[in-house]
Design a protein around this motif. Structure first.
Motif, short mmCIF file in Angstrom:
data_model
loop_
_atom_site.label_atom_id
_atom_site.label_comp_id
_atom_site.label_asym_id
_atom_site.label_seq_id
_atom_site.Cartn_x
_atom_site.Cartn_y
_atom_site.Cartn_z
N ILE A 13 -1.05 5.05 -9.74
CA ILE A 13 -1.39 5.96 -8.66
C ILE A 13 -0.30 7.02 -8.48
O ILE A 13 0.89 6.74 -8.70
N SER A 14 -0.71 8.22 -8.11
CA SER A 14 0.21 9.28 -7.70
C SER A 14 -0.36 9.98 -6.48
O SER A 14 -1.58 10.20 -6.38
N LYS A 15 0.53 10.34 -5.57
CA LYS A 15 0.10 11.06 -4.37
C LYS A 15 -0.23 12.52 -4.72
O LYS A 15 0.29 13.08 -5.67
N ARG A 16 -1.10 13.10 -3.88
CA ARG A 16 -1.43 14.50 -3.98
C ARG A 16 -0.97 15.22 -2.71
O ARG A 16 -0.63 14.58 -1.71
N ASN A 17 -1.01 16.53 -2.75
CA ASN A 17 -0.61 17.34 -1.58
C ASN A 17 -1.82 17.85 -0.80
O ASN A 17 -1.69 18.77 0.01
N ASP A 18 -2.98 17.26 -1.07
CA ASP A 18 -4.19 17.67 -0.36
C ASP A 18 -4.96 16.42 0.06
O ASP A 18 -4.42 15.31 0.02
N SER A 19 -6.21 16.57 0.44
CA SER A 19 -7.01 15.45 0.93
C SER A 19 -7.98 14.91 -0.11
O SER A 19 -8.84 14.07 0.20
N ASP A 20 -7.87 15.35 -1.36
CA ASP A 20 -8.76 14.87 -2.43
C ASP A 20 -8.29 13.52 -2.96
O ASP A 20 -7.08 13.28 -3.13
N ILE A 21 -9.26 12.67 -3.26
CA ILE A 21 -8.99 11.38 -3.89
C ILE A 21 -9.82 11.31 -5.17
O ILE A 21 -11.05 11.46 -5.13
N ASN A 22 -9.16 11.10 -6.29
CA ASN A 22 -9.81 11.00 -7.59
C ASN A 22 -9.59 9.61 -8.17
O ASN A 22 -8.45 9.15 -8.29
N LEU A 23 -10.68 8.95 -8.54
CA LEU A 23 -10.64 7.58 -9.03
C LEU A 23 -11.19 7.52 -10.44
O LEU A 23 -12.19 8.17 -10.76
N VAL A 24 -10.57 6.69 -11.28
CA VAL A 24 -11.06 6.44 -12.64
C VAL A 24 -11.07 4.94 -12.87
O VAL A 24 -10.07 4.25 -12.62
N ALA A 25 -12.21 4.41 -13.35
CA ALA A 25 -12.36 2.98 -13.61
C ALA A 25 -12.24 2.73 -15.11
O ALA A 25 -13.19 2.99 -15.87
N PHE A 26 -11.11 2.22 -15.55
CA PHE A 26 -10.86 1.97 -16.97
C PHE A 26 -11.89 0.99 -17.55
O PHE A 26 -12.32 1.13 -18.70
N ASP A 27 -12.28 -0.01 -16.77
CA ASP A 27 -13.20 -1.04 -17.25
C ASP A 27 -14.65 -0.56 -17.34
O ASP A 27 -15.50 -1.28 -17.86
N TYR A 28 -14.94 0.60 -16.80
CA TYR A 28 -16.30 1.15 -16.83
C TYR A 28 -16.33 2.46 -17.61
O TYR A 28 -16.88 3.46 -17.17
N ASN A 29 -15.71 2.41 -18.79
CA ASN A 29 -15.68 3.57 -19.69
C ASN A 29 -15.13 4.82 -19.00
O ASN A 29 -15.61 5.94 -19.20
N ASN A 30 -14.10 4.59 -18.19
CA ASN A 30 -13.43 5.69 -17.47
C ASN A 30 -14.37 6.47 -16.58
O ASN A 30 -14.22 7.70 -16.41
N GLU A 31 -15.32 5.77 -15.99
CA GLU A 31 -16.21 6.41 -15.02
C GLU A 31 -15.39 6.93 -13.85
O GLU A 31 -14.41 6.30 -13.43
N LYS A 32 -15.78 8.07 -13.29
CA LYS A 32 -15.00 8.73 -12.25
C LYS A 32 -15.70 8.68 -10.90
O LYS A 32 -16.93 8.55 -10.82
N ASP A 33 -14.90 8.80 -9.86
CA ASP A 33 -15.43 8.99 -8.51
C ASP A 33 -14.49 9.94 -7.78
O ASP A 33 -13.28 9.97 -8.05
N HIS A 34 -15.07 10.70 -6.87
CA HIS A 34 -14.28 11.67 -6.10
C HIS A 34 -14.71 11.60 -4.65
O HIS A 34 -15.89 11.47 -4.33
N LEU A 35 -13.73 11.67 -3.75
CA LEU A 35 -14.02 11.77 -2.33
C LEU A 35 -12.93 12.59 -1.66
O LEU A 35 -11.86 12.82 -2.23
#
Length: 395
Positions: A60-82
């Motif tokens: 994990i790394s912090k960001r300077n905004d309110s975006d959250i980006n997720l990557v699931a290694f076990d699910y073929n690097n499927e992404k999620d954003h909120l």
């Protein structure tokens, strides 16, 4: 199966690929196996689990905004954003993300100040086997957010927040055992946990004993719906006795009144009430290195899950029978987890492990039609920060 060391490198490389920077922090949470005490946690009773040397990691790394980006290694690097400025919704087609979304939602709802972050997560806990891959994911995310954003929660509070996320956001009406042991596990020890008061006692595993997990590879297809049904049945039993939970019913009280109960509800109550007693006796057996006593208690627990609680299946029963044939009273064996498939746990002298494994490998697949997986495990510590590449001091 990928080792945790290799997993760590894979997650770091995936993070760099997706975000064009290195992660700041790496966290890890174990899986868990419950030695004895099934469906007692949701009845405010006693359990005897330990954390194991399979787990979930995130970078994990912090960001300077309110975006959250997720990557699931076990699910073929499927992404999620909120985005923290928008409502966090349940995603029915992306279940892995809901566990993370649920944790973020609760931190936000409870008023903790968190900012955006980038995260990659993966694990080597076999999913759907009763070794708590979902609880491990919940706890490692909660621990990471709590630590990185300095929210000040202790390990018990992290466990409770993870349970709340699974109950209220994911929609699984689980007890506290899984989250508690994953957050609070101790190297070399099982924990006797009082699930009403969240009090724990260390229970040493003798050095010459091994905990061996046998995965039947029978998937738990109906476990969630049946789990909720068993909880409802236990609540009906508690209502019969006019108590808040079956934790408050003694075996004497039960035997006096069981003939007045609905027969099915009585069977469910019988398992929970006697299982609580078995947990306490198992703690004594471990502390006295009394394998004969532990063996009988674990087998009685399995028979109760099979006949009274009715949560085993043919493949699980076959595995238990094979291990018991090989071990006799020199080791204990029972189903572990929510039931209807998944894993069997055995405690045995290290000297007998090769013999038992050979016997299972020779006989299980011909009898069941499934090929087993076997994990020799060790009690491990709970969730924690395992590495930092940031100059920021994290306490």
């Amino acid at each position: 199966m990928t080792s945790l060391n290799n997993l760590k490198e894979n997650l770091i490389n995936t993070f760099i690929t997706h975000f064009n920077k290195s992660p700041e922090f790496i966290f890890q949470a174990p899986g868990r196996v419950n030695l004895i005490g099934e469906y007692t946690d949701c009845n405010e009773g006693f359990v005897l689990p330990c954390a194991i040397n399979y787990g979930t990691q995130l970078v994990i790394s912090k960001r300077n905004d309110s975006d959250i980006n997720l990557v699931a290694f076990d699910y073929n690097n499927e992404k999620d954003h909120l985005n923290l400025k928008k409502d966090i919704q349940f995603e029915p087609n992306k279940m892995w993300a809901n566990y993370i979304r649920g944790i973020i939602h609760l931190f936000h709802l409870k008023g903790y100040k968190i900012d955006g972050f980038d995260l990659v997560v993966g694990g080597n806990i076999p999913q759907g086997t009763g070794l708590s891959s979902s609880a491990s994911l919940l706890v490692v995310v909660a621990d990471a957010i709590n630590t990185v954003f300095k929210c000040g929660l202790n390990k018990k509070e992290i466990a409770l927040l993870a349970q709340e996320a699974e109950n209220k956001f994911v929609g699984a009406n689980v007890g506290i055992m899984d989250q508690y042991i994953i957050a609070n596990g101790k190297e070399g020890l099982a924990l006797k946990i009082d699930c009403r008061y969240l009090e724990e006692e260390d229970v040493n595993i003798p050095n010459d004993w091994n905990i061996v997990i046998f995965n039947t590879n029978k998937k738990r297809e109906v476990a969630d719906s049946e789990y909720n049904l068993r909880r409802e049945q236990c609540e009906k039993a508690a209502l019969f006795f006019d108590v808040s939970s079956l934790r408050d019913v003694t075996t004497f009280q039960f035997e006096e009144q069981k003939s007045l109960m609905d027969p099915l509800i009585a069977k469910r109550a019988q398992h929970v009430i006697y299982e609580n007693e078995r947990v306490l006796n198992a703690v004594d057996a471990l502390r006295n290195s009394d394998m004969n006593k532990l063996s009988q208690l674990m087998y009685d627990s399995h028979e109760s899950m099979k006949n009274d609680f009715e949560i085993t299946c043919a493949e699980v029963d076959t595995m238990v029978d094979l291990i018991r044939e090989s071990l006799g009273n020199e080791g204990g064996v029972r189903m572990t987890g929510a039931g209807f498939g998944g894993c069997v746990v055995s405690v045995m002298p290290k000297s007998l492990v090769p013999k038992v494994i050979d016997y299972v490998q020779e006989n299980y697949e011909p009898k069941s039609g499934f090929k087993e997986d076997i994990y020799i495990t060790e009690p491990k510590a709970g969730s924690c920060l395992i590495d930092s590449f940031s100059e920021e001091v994290i306490v």
